[in-house]
Design an enzyme around this catalytic site. Structure first.
Site, short mmCIF file in Angstrom:
data_model
loop_
_atom_site.label_atom_id
_atom_site.label_comp_id
_atom_site.label_asym_id
_atom_site.label_seq_id
_atom_site.Cartn_x
_atom_site.Cartn_y
_atom_site.Cartn_z
N GLN A 135 148.17 35.31 52.78
CA GLN A 135 147.41 34.17 52.25
C GLN A 135 148.27 33.38 51.26
OE1 GLN A 135 143.13 34.36 50.83
NE2 GLN A 135 144.15 34.73 48.90
N HIS B 25 141.99 40.05 39.46
CA HIS B 25 141.68 38.67 39.10
C HIS B 25 142.05 38.40 37.64
CE1 HIS B 25 138.38 39.40 42.24
NE2 HIS B 25 139.13 38.47 42.79
N SER C 75 133.03 38.70 41.92
CA SER C 75 133.06 40.15 41.83
C SER C 75 134.37 40.54 41.14
CB SER C 75 132.97 40.74 43.24
OG SER C 75 132.33 41.94 43.20
P1 AMP Z 1 139.55 37.17 46.16
O1 AMP Z 1 138.46 37.03 45.14
O2 AMP Z 1 139.59 38.50 46.81
O3 AMP Z 1 139.57 36.02 47.13
O4 AMP Z 1 140.91 37.08 45.36
C1 AMP Z 1 141.20 36.00 44.52
C2 AMP Z 1 142.63 36.07 44.09
O5 AMP Z 1 142.87 37.29 43.40
C3 AMP Z 1 143.62 36.03 45.26
O6 AMP Z 1 144.73 35.24 44.91
C4 AMP Z 1 144.00 37.48 45.42
O7 AMP Z 1 145.27 37.69 46.00
C5 AMP Z 1 144.00 37.94 43.97
N1 AMP Z 1 143.87 39.40 43.87
C6 AMP Z 1 142.92 40.17 44.45
N2 AMP Z 1 143.15 41.47 44.20
C7 AMP Z 1 144.30 41.53 43.46
C8 AMP Z 1 145.07 42.59 42.89
N3 AMP Z 1 144.74 43.86 43.03
N4 AMP Z 1 146.19 42.27 42.20
C9 AMP Z 1 146.57 40.96 42.04
N5 AMP Z 1 145.87 39.92 42.55
C10 AMP Z 1 144.76 40.19 43.25
#
Ligand code: AMP
Length: 269
Positions: free
Chosen positions: A149, A33, A28
């Site tokens: 995390q 990302h 998503s």
């Molecule tokens: P997720 O798909 O939510 O597990 O996130 C995957 C990676 O994207 C993780 O390292 C998150 O910390 C990073 N991430 C999610 N949202 C953001 C954002 N707004 N800014 C920077 N990194 C993000």
């Protein structure tokens, strides 16, 4: 871009790859990302993005089911930004048929989200162990949006040959941190979440020059509940380096987790 579905695909594709950047995601995909992917493309010779909604990090089956998924759009985004590989394993590929063992968290790490989402980080660390064993990246790119995390992954996986790189939080124009879960919010709730983010950015800035931080934070919790009808799990000032509670804004971050209607949001400032 090569689409890799299983461990055999992965082994074959990565045979002669060195200086590999890894961006783990649950799909998503959004601008947050994309910022990690761009950073990896800049710093590494090849970039692999994983899309895996990891069941073991959800402490609630409905939350796992409701988690937004959009593989078709994700693949278009990854092609557009020229990622080299996308790894999209199924659950069996990662966990096999055996009962899943889980990482253990130390007692001192059972704070913030670890206190409220029982088993969550154990699941995150377990899947990261399995993914990094398969992928063997040189750098792992993670967002500060999920600071706890990032902290735990740094602690367990940052090694001589695998560096964990922290990347700043990307926000929308209302200052709300971009998140896959924002898709579950109505327009009105998105605006409320933006107001909460702006409120806390200002609060953190002003906290710097004022005493009795704990009292001010307690007052802020009451104010946010009253203004926005949210359920706050925690609002805490903690040191960036070890996540210990802090009374000093220098080198500290303000962490929040709250429920806006049925959606749980986290942020840090
Ligand atoms: P997720 O798909 O939510 O597990 O996130 C995957 C990676 O994207 C993780 O390292 C998150 O910390 C990073 N991430 C999610 N949202 C953001 C954002 N707004 N800014 C920077 N990194 C993000």
């Amino acid at each position: 871009m090569k689409i890799l579905l299983n461990n055999d695909d992965l082994n074959e594709a990565l045979q002669n790859v060195s200086n590999l950047g890894f961006v783990p995601t649950m799909g998503s995909l959004h601008k947050g990302h994309i910022s990690l992917i761009k950073r990896s493309l800049k710093e590494c010779s090849k970039t692999l993005v994983s899309i895996f909604v990891n069941p073991t990090q959800f402490n609630n089956k409905i939350d796992f089911k409701m988690y937004p998924r959009d593989n078709k759009k994700d693949l278009l985004i990854l092609k557009k930004y020229r990622a080299d590989f996308v790894f999209m394993p199924n659950i069996k590929e990662i966990y096999g048929l055996n009962k899943v063992s889980k990482f253990k968290l130390l007692k001192k790490d059972k704070i913030l989200c670890a206190k409220y989402r029982k088993g969550h980080f154990e699941g995150v660390l377990e899947v990261m162990k399995r993914l990094t064993n398969l992928i063997k990246p040189n750098k792992i790119f993670m967002g500060e949006k999920d600071f706890q995390q990032l902290y735990l992954i740094k602690k367990h996986f940052d090694k001589k040959n695998t560096k964990v790189i922290s990347c700043r939080t990307i926000r929308d124009k209302n200052k709300l941190a971009i998140s896959s879960r924002n898709k579950l919010l109505s327009k009105k709730d998105l605006s409320t979440a933006g107001k909460i983010a702006r409120n806390l950015i200002l609060f953190k800035k002003n906290l710097f020059s004022r005493g009795h931080k704990k009292d001010l934070i307690d007052k802020k919790i009451k104010e946010l509940k009253r203004l926005f009808q949210i359920k706050i799990e925690y609002l805490e000032l903690r040191k960036k380096t070890d996540l210990k509670l802090s009374t000093n804004t220098k080198d500290s971050k303000l962490f929040i987790a709250y429920h806006l209607k049925k959606v749980r949001l986290i942020d840090n400032f």
